[in-house]
Design an enzyme around this catalytic site. Structure first.
Site, PDB file in Angstrom:
ATOM      1  N   TYR A 263      44.749  29.339  32.866  1.00 36.36           N
ATOM      2  CA  TYR A 263      45.417  28.941  34.114  1.00 36.36           C
ATOM      3  C   TYR A 263      46.615  28.066  33.761  1.00 36.36           C
ATOM      4  O   TYR A 263      47.283  28.294  32.767  1.00 36.36           O
ATOM      5  CB  TYR A 263      44.409  28.272  35.054  1.00 36.36           C
ATOM      6  CG  TYR A 263      44.847  28.261  36.486  1.00 36.36           C
ATOM      7  CD1 TYR A 263      45.266  29.426  37.122  1.00 36.36           C
ATOM      8  CD2 TYR A 263      44.876  27.078  37.212  1.00 36.36           C
ATOM      9  CE1 TYR A 263      45.690  29.416  38.438  1.00 36.36           C
ATOM     10  CE2 TYR A 263      45.292  27.049  38.539  1.00 36.36           C
ATOM     11  CZ  TYR A 263      45.700  28.224  39.139  1.00 36.36           C
ATOM     12  OH  TYR A 263      46.124  28.222  40.442  1.00 36.36           O
TER      13      TYR A 263
ATOM     14  N   LYS B 164      29.324  53.256  43.893  1.00 34.10           N
ATOM     15  CA  LYS B 164      30.416  53.963  43.229  1.00 34.10           C
ATOM     16  C   LYS B 164      31.014  53.090  42.126  1.00 34.10           C
ATOM     17  O   LYS B 164      31.336  53.568  41.028  1.00 34.10           O
ATOM     18  CB  LYS B 164      31.494  54.298  44.264  1.00 34.10           C
ATOM     19  CG  LYS B 164      32.535  55.286  43.791  1.00 34.10           C
ATOM     20  CD  LYS B 164      32.127  56.684  44.144  1.00 34.10           C
ATOM     21  CE  LYS B 164      33.212  57.685  43.839  1.00 34.10           C
ATOM     22  NZ  LYS B 164      32.853  59.039  44.275  1.00 34.10           N
TER      23      LYS B 164
END
Length: 771
Positions: free
Chosen positions: A37, A92
């Site tokens: 970050y 999925k």
């Protein structure tokens, strides 16, 4: 100080121009956090601002697919809404990850307005590498997909349309081959003109079905040119015909394709079809006609359904994960027709190849080969990734939609790495073996797993297998397994013309060991003895065998005939655990080696690790840490460690030590800071056979370790002994290693028969049950 280069390296998903399998980035220390970050993250942000394409390199976008649905056509449940359809979309995502290592974010959109869905997905394009549309009802799904394909520069794929078309297309091609019919000649009847039915029909035309030979039916009957109640998408399939019902359309038809609802096809209609009909009844979960019912009506029919409890399941999981994998890895801007056709052909071709043991085991089958009950590969066949994704990637590059060019062979190797570390390591070995194929004698030529491995050796192109056994039996099994081994050399030791000369040679070797001339003649009829003599005489370059014997019984002729080098023979198991590779020794040969033998084993195993491009960090294992327990058994290990240090100062080694000490650098740094080992040990030398054999099998049984081996080292010529329960993949891997052994061997190394024995340290069936 955080440098831009460090931050860019941290965020990089792979080198430019290469397809990489990227490990999870660490976030453990303050520095890691600064790279992940602020302030480090600014560097890739600025790079992407200036070079938008670099987002694929510095973010996860290139491996992230959105599964988008509004829940209006969920499986056989219909319009249940976006929220109720979420479990399907999450499922999925599981399939994407499990079969192709693709990350998924499922997006359930609470809207039935096509333009609203299109605009939402369009705004999300910067996040994803591809869009998988799912369970959106027709005809809206056609408009949504076409419009998104026009607007976006990433692949858009409606799986309900194209997935079914691609997979069923492969089934159709193979079924036509079996019934000896040409695709341009067959009459095809579709029942169902929704998203899947229309897409399949249009796709079959691209495969070669003639438009005048295709009739599509919806709930009102045949879609003919006189109907004015069909939408623009159905109108594309309208034909001039006087047939008005499904039953009329099926009379004399060669192929039925069901993309409709349950029980819409009856036995009488099936009986009216042409000879050797093909029935693809794909309604889910209940097909248009059951598998058994269709076969009862026509025993010459080839039948496929969408069900997993019958043969020939048309399952979309054979398509979408691997198609997206290939598309993502070349950064394709679309999934075009050529890429879909490439996927279909790759699946059809794979089904015609021999099926690995691992696939049959996953489905509880003893036999599986191309035929009426096996038209397309099984979802758990890991080769699908290695065939379909490269075919798709190659088609993308060929047709100009790929933004990245890759070497297909290198790309296939990178896919192998996704299948696991052992596959990656052995792919390197197989590629080395291909440089100079060798003659590998397989002593268990009548064994089905060995025959499948022989086929794989030929397919890979790294060896010329020689099969030992009864030729009639071997030929029969080759035919039963539908293998292509017609030109492979087969030798029957009992009738071979070399039996006499081998018997004379074996008698000369063993005459002073109590073997008579009669005994020698009987012995060389054993394929194990015969094979060892072939390698000894140079009639073969290497041997792999013993799959149906106790390990010591198969090993003993090798020791007697081929013998060892100056060092002692021993075995190594390569173990892969959580993407780390370890080498364990001695797991099968030496029961209780002394310090000298243990040192030889350590040196040889370190050299084996280096052959696999691993930096050897050797730990000499014991139940003691650096003299914490004074005992002859721990002193032996300590003495062996010192012998290695004197003879091979280049080897990083330490001991004696316990296993946790060997594997934990933090523990060593805290308690034993004097240890020269850097990082976790990866070569683990056990003090005796009992601990090594037990430890290696515990790792496999409880730790989920992938094992390669045992690798027999220290022999004068390359031989490797198989173990009970090994698979055809295990045989293949040992054959590849044997080939590389043979490439590196000194062919002029003659063997003195009087010294070609080293038997007193061998394990025997009566001393251990480990074999």
């Amino acid at each position: 100080m955080i440098r831009d280069k460090d931050a860019l390296d941290y965020h990089s998903e792979g080198r430019h121009g290469k397809v990489e399998v990227v490990p999870t980035k660490p976030c453990i220390t303050q520095r890691d956090l600064s790279l992940a970050y602020t302030p480090g993250v600014a560097a890739p942000c600025l790079r992407i601002r200036d070079e938008p394409e670099s987002a694929f390199a510095y973010t996860s976008r290139g491996n992230l697919v959105a599964v988008v649905s509004n829940g209006t056509a969920v499986l056989g449940l219909g319009n249940i809404g976006a929220l109720a359809g979420k479990p399907v979309m999450e499922g999925k995502g599981v399939l994407f990850k499990r079969f192709a290592d693709i990350d998924v974010f499922d997006l359930e959109l609470n809207s039935t307005d096509p333009d609203e869905i299109i605009r939402t997905v369009e705004m999300l394009e910067p996040t994803f590498g591809g869009i998988n549309l799912e369970d959106i009802k027709a005809p809206e799904c056609f408009y949504i997909e076409e419009e998104l394909k026009r607007r976006l520069s990433i692949p858009v794929f409606h799986d309900d349309q194209h997935g079914t078309a691609i997979i069923s297309g492969a089934a159709l091609l193979n079924a036509l081959e079996l019934v000896d019919k040409k695709i341009e000649d067959v009459r095809v009847v579709f029942n169902g003109a929704g998203a899947s039915g229309i897409a399949c029909a249009m796709y079959y035309l691209e495969l070669g079905v003639r438009p005048e030979n295709l009739i599509a039916c919806d709930s009102r009957g045949v879609i003919h040119d006189g109907r004015d109640d069909v939408n623009e998408f159905k109108r594309r399939l309208a034909v001039q015909t006087d047939r008005r019902t499904l039953r009329e359309a099926l009379v004399g038809a060669d192929v039925f394709v069901g993309c409709s609802v349950a029980n819409t096809l009856d036995a009488e209609a099936v009986r009216s079809m042409a000879e050797r009909p093909i029935i693809l009844a794909m309604a889910n979960p209940t097909p248009e006609i059951g598998y058994d019912e269709a076969r009862a009506a026509r025993d010459d029919a080839i039948v496929a359904t969408g069900r997993s409890d019958y043969p020939n399941q048309v399952n979309n999981v054979l398509g979408f994960p691997f198609i997206f994998r290939g598309a993502l890895d070349v950064r394709a801007t679309a999934i075009n027709l050529e890429m879909k056709l490439a996927a279909t052909r790759a699946l059809a071709e794979l089904a015609r190849e021999d099926v690995p043991d691992s696939v049959m085991s996953a489905y509880g089958l003893n036999r599986l080969h191309f035929g009426p009950d096996y038209l397309i590969p099984k979802p758990f066949d890991r080769r699908v990734l290695l065939r379909v994704s490269p075919a798709v990637a190659e088609a993308a590059m060929r047709t100009g939609v790929a933004r990245r060019q890759v070497d297909i062979d290198e790309y296939r190797d990178s896919l192998e790495r996704r299948l696991g570390k052992s596959r990656e390591v052995m792919r390197l070995m197989i590629n080395r073996a291909k440089r100079s194929p060798k003659r590998i004698v397989l002593t268990d030529g009548e064994n089905s797993r060995v025959l499948r491995a022989a086929q794989a050796m030929l397919d890979e192109g790294f060896a010329r297998p020689i099969l030992l056994g009864d030729e009639t039996t071997i030929r029969r099994k080759i035919d039963e397994l539908d293998l292509h081994l017609r030109h492979v050399r087969i030798l029957d030791p009992s009738t071979s013309g070399r039996r006499e000369s081998y018997a004379i040679k074996y008698h000369r070797m063993r005459a002073r060991k109590g073997v008579t001339r009669f005994d020698a003649d009987q012995a060389v009829g054993d394929p194990t003895v015969f094979g060892a003599l072939m390698v000894h005489d140079g009639d073969a370059d290497a041997l792999v065998g013993g799959i149906e014997q106790h390990y010591p019984d198969a090993l003993r002729p090798m020791m007697q005939i081929i013998g060892t080098e100056e060092t002692r023979a021993h075995s190594v198991h390569m173990m892969v655990i959580k993407d780390r590779v370890y080498f364990l020794a001695d797991t099968t040969v030496n029961i209780d080696p002394d310090a000298e033998a243990l040192a030889e084993i350590a040196i040889s195993t370190a050299d084996v690790a280096r052959r696999f491009h691993a930096e050897a960090r050797v730990a000499m294992l014991s139940f003691s840490n650096y003299g914490s327990v004074r005992d002859p058994r721990t002193e032996k290990v300590r003495a062996a460690t010192e012998i290695v240090r004197r003879r091979r100062p280049d080897i990083m080694i330490d001991g004696e030590m316990q296993v946790d000490t060997a594997l934990s650098p933090k523990l060593r740094d805290k308690v034993f800071p004097f240890s020269p080992l850097e990082g976790p040990a990866n070569v683990l030398i056990f003090p005796d056979l009992q601990s090594a054999n037990t430890g290696s099998k515990l790792l496999q049984a409880l730790g989920g370790a992938e094992a390669v081996g045992p690798l027999l080292t220290g022999m004068r010529k390359p031989v490797h002994i198989l173990q009970h329960g090994c698979s055809s993949k295990d045989v293949l891997y040992l054959a590849a290693i044997a080939t590389v052994d043979a490439q590196e061997a000194n062919s002029g190394n003659e063997i003195d028969p009087d010294t070609a024995t080293h038997e007193n340290h061998l394990a025997t069936p009566t001393t251990t049950d480990a074999f």
